[in-house]
Write a protein that holds these residues in place. Structure first.
Motif, PDB file in Angstrom:
ATOM      1  N   GLN A 113      -7.845  32.033 -24.575  1.00 53.84           N
ATOM      2  CA  GLN A 113      -7.631  33.239 -23.794  1.00 53.84           C
ATOM      3  C   GLN A 113      -6.994  32.415 -22.542  1.00 53.84           C
ATOM      4  OE1 GLN A 113     -11.211  35.186 -22.465  1.00 53.84           O
ATOM      5  NE2 GLN A 113     -11.822  35.303 -24.535  1.00 53.84           N
ATOM      6  N   GLY A 114      -5.703  31.655 -22.999  1.00 55.16           N
ATOM      7  CA  GLY A 114      -4.861  30.804 -22.135  1.00 55.16           C
ATOM      8  C   GLY A 114      -4.050  31.967 -21.644  1.00 55.16           C
ATOM      9  N   LYS A 115      -3.590  31.920 -20.460  1.00 50.24           N
ATOM     10  CA  LYS A 115      -2.614  32.804 -19.744  1.00 50.24           C
ATOM     11  C   LYS A 115      -1.130  32.074 -19.054  1.00 50.24           C
ATOM     12  CE  LYS A 115      -6.242  35.958 -18.252  1.00 50.24           C
ATOM     13  NZ  LYS A 115      -7.195  35.220 -18.952  1.00 50.24           N
ATOM     14  N   VAL A 116      -1.392  30.833 -18.844  1.00 49.66           N
ATOM     15  CA  VAL A 116      -0.346  29.957 -18.419  1.00 49.66           C
ATOM     16  C   VAL A 116      -0.220  28.543 -18.832  1.00 49.66           C
ATOM     17  CG1 VAL A 116       0.041  31.278 -16.288  1.00 49.66           C
ATOM     18  CG2 VAL A 116      -1.396  29.359 -16.164  1.00 49.66           C
ATOM     19  N   THR A 117       1.052  27.877 -18.822  1.00 49.23           N
ATOM     20  CA  THR A 117       0.928  26.515 -19.273  1.00 49.23           C
ATOM     21  C   THR A 117       1.465  25.930 -18.017  1.00 49.23           C
ATOM     22  OG1 THR A 117       3.106  26.820 -20.173  1.00 49.23           O
ATOM     23  CG2 THR A 117       1.174  26.784 -21.607  1.00 49.23           C
ATOM     24  N   PRO A 118       0.948  24.662 -17.657  1.00 50.94           N
ATOM     25  CA  PRO A 118      -0.016  23.834 -18.462  1.00 50.94           C
ATOM     26  C   PRO A 118      -1.359  24.480 -18.251  1.00 50.94           C
ATOM     27  CG  PRO A 118       1.016  22.624 -16.729  1.00 50.94           C
ATOM     28  CD  PRO A 118       1.724  23.965 -16.603  1.00 50.94           C
ATOM     29  N   SER A 119      -2.358  24.387 -19.120  1.00 53.39           N
ATOM     30  CA  SER A 119      -3.494  24.486 -18.933  1.00 53.39           C
ATOM     31  C   SER A 119      -4.358  23.451 -19.292  1.00 53.39           C
ATOM     32  CB  SER A 119      -3.992  26.068 -19.526  1.00 53.39           C
ATOM     33  OG  SER A 119      -3.499  26.922 -18.799  1.00 53.39           O
ATOM     34  N   PHE A 120      -5.378  23.125 -19.016  1.00 58.20           N
ATOM     35  CA  PHE A 120      -6.299  22.060 -19.345  1.00 58.20           C
ATOM     36  C   PHE A 120      -7.789  22.621 -19.454  1.00 58.20           C
ATOM     37  CE2 PHE A 120      -3.016  20.442 -16.434  1.00 58.20           C
ATOM     38  CZ  PHE A 120      -2.590  19.469 -17.023  1.00 58.20           C
ATOM     39  N   VAL A 121      -8.352  22.197 -20.253  1.00 62.13           N
ATOM     40  CA  VAL A 121      -9.934  21.989 -20.496  1.00 62.13           C
ATOM     41  C   VAL A 121     -10.546  20.684 -20.855  1.00 62.13           C
ATOM     42  CG1 VAL A 121     -11.664  23.236 -21.972  1.00 62.13           C
ATOM     43  CG2 VAL A 121      -9.553  24.407 -21.676  1.00 62.13           C
ATOM     44  N   ILE A 122     -11.547  20.520 -20.181  1.00 59.48           N
ATOM     45  CA  ILE A 122     -12.239  19.163 -20.607  1.00 59.48           C
ATOM     46  C   ILE A 122     -13.709  19.645 -21.060  1.00 59.48           C
ATOM     47  CG2 ILE A 122     -13.706  17.294 -19.300  1.00 59.48           C
ATOM     48  CD1 ILE A 122     -11.645  17.500 -17.358  1.00 59.48           C
ATOM     49  N   LEU A 123     -13.728  19.270 -22.395  1.00 60.95           N
ATOM     50  CA  LEU A 123     -15.056  19.545 -23.091  1.00 60.95           C
ATOM     51  C   LEU A 123     -15.813  18.404 -23.007  1.00 60.95           C
ATOM     52  CD1 LEU A 123     -13.575  21.067 -26.370  1.00 60.95           C
ATOM     53  CD2 LEU A 123     -14.554  22.357 -24.628  1.00 60.95           C
ATOM     54  N   LYS A 124     -17.290  18.910 -22.856  1.00 58.48           N
ATOM     55  CA  LYS A 124     -18.233  17.733 -22.730  1.00 58.48           C
ATOM     56  C   LYS A 124     -19.491  18.395 -23.700  1.00 58.48           C
ATOM     57  CE  LYS A 124     -20.644  14.405 -21.459  1.00 58.48           C
ATOM     58  NZ  LYS A 124     -20.961  13.304 -22.345  1.00 58.48           N
ATOM     59  N   ASP A 125     -19.963  17.698 -24.648  1.00 56.50           N
ATOM     60  CA  ASP A 125     -20.887  18.199 -25.445  1.00 56.50           C
ATOM     61  C   ASP A 125     -20.935  19.631 -26.031  1.00 56.50           C
ATOM     62  OD1 ASP A 125     -22.603  15.559 -25.177  1.00 56.50           O
ATOM     63  OD2 ASP A 125     -23.345  16.234 -23.095  1.00 56.50           O
ATOM     64  N   GLY A 126     -19.695  19.899 -26.485  1.00 59.15           N
ATOM     65  CA  GLY A 126     -19.293  21.034 -27.045  1.00 59.15           C
ATOM     66  C   GLY A 126     -19.101  22.240 -26.149  1.00 59.15           C
ATOM     67  N   LYS A 127     -19.204  21.903 -24.805  1.00 58.92           N
ATOM     68  CA  LYS A 127     -18.925  23.140 -23.861  1.00 58.92           C
ATOM     69  C   LYS A 127     -17.732  22.669 -22.890  1.00 58.92           C
ATOM     70  CE  LYS A 127     -23.839  24.573 -24.249  1.00 58.92           C
ATOM     71  NZ  LYS A 127     -24.570  23.629 -24.539  1.00 58.92           N
ATOM     72  N   ILE A 128     -17.376  23.873 -22.265  1.00 64.88           N
ATOM     73  CA  ILE A 128     -16.275  23.447 -21.211  1.00 64.88           C
ATOM     74  C   ILE A 128     -17.069  22.971 -20.085  1.00 64.88           C
ATOM     75  CG2 ILE A 128     -14.714  24.736 -19.682  1.00 64.88           C
ATOM     76  CD1 ILE A 128     -13.904  26.418 -21.875  1.00 64.88           C
ATOM     77  N   HIS A 129     -16.653  21.882 -19.425  1.00 63.04           N
ATOM     78  CA  HIS A 129     -17.271  21.467 -18.169  1.00 63.04           C
ATOM     79  C   HIS A 129     -16.173  21.839 -17.086  1.00 63.04           C
ATOM     80  CE1 HIS A 129     -17.454  17.981 -15.508  1.00 63.04           C
ATOM     81  NE2 HIS A 129     -18.694  17.978 -15.747  1.00 63.04           N
ATOM     82  N   GLN A 130     -14.759  21.700 -17.354  1.00 57.94           N
ATOM     83  CA  GLN A 130     -13.852  22.241 -16.539  1.00 57.94           C
ATOM     84  C   GLN A 130     -12.728  22.919 -17.084  1.00 57.94           C
ATOM     85  OE1 GLN A 130     -12.645  19.703 -13.371  1.00 57.94           O
ATOM     86  NE2 GLN A 130     -14.389  18.347 -13.558  1.00 57.94           N
TER      87      GLN A 130
END
Length: 162
Positions: free
Chosen positions: A125-142
């Motif tokens: 469900q990204g809308k713009v670049t650049p986009s960042f996701v930090i995954l921790k233990d299988g879930k989005i942390h940020q």
């Protein structure tokens, strides 16, 4: 002087609130798909969720056509060079050959998922670049978008380790 400082502070707070709301709306989200397995440009099969159980993983959505990405991509490469788990998704960029040439020309060595049709970015469900996701233990942390200085990325990843 006191009124100017108070007024400036008020506008700064309004800006921060608006920025946070817009960023929340634009930021990618974890897909419903239970497995996040992809093949990289190097032919490796990677599982972003599985990797995130060992250490926080930075998932970076970018494009060879994205002017802001030209600012943030070297920061992501630096994190990769320093051992941070990084998975990048080149969204609607170039053919595999052209992408490889772009990576070589710009001295980028991180793993890339070539998302030719934008399906991966759409799944997140990204809308713009650049986009960042930090995954921790299988879930989005940020999850966040826009220009990200190296110090900001390092700080966010450090917070994910706590």
């Amino acid at each position: 002087m006191k009124n100017i400082t108070l007024s400036t502070l008020k506008y700064l707070m309004i800006f921060i609130v608006i920025y946070m709301v817009v960023n929340l709306w634009r930021a990618p989200t974890l897909p419903d798909t239970p497995e996040l397995r992809y093949q990289t440009n190097q032919g490796q099969i990677i599982d972003a969720v599985a990797q995130s159980h060992d250490a926080p993983v930075l998932v970076y959505f970018w494009g060879t056509w994205c002017s802001i990405c030209r600012i943030t991509t070297p920061n992501v490469e630096t994190l990769h060079e320093n051992g941070t788990p990084v998975i990048t998704v080149a969204t609607r960029s170039d053919s595999t050959t052209e992408l490889a040439e772009y990576l070589t020309k710009n001295q980028l060595d991180f793993m890339v998922i070539n998302d030719l049709d934008g399906r991966v970015f759409q799944d997140w469900q990204g809308k713009v670049t650049p986009s960042f996701v930090i995954l921790k233990d299988g879930k989005i942390h940020q999850s966040f978008t826009g220009i990200a200085p190296l110090w900001s990325l390092k700080l966010r990843l450090w917070m994910a380790r706590l």
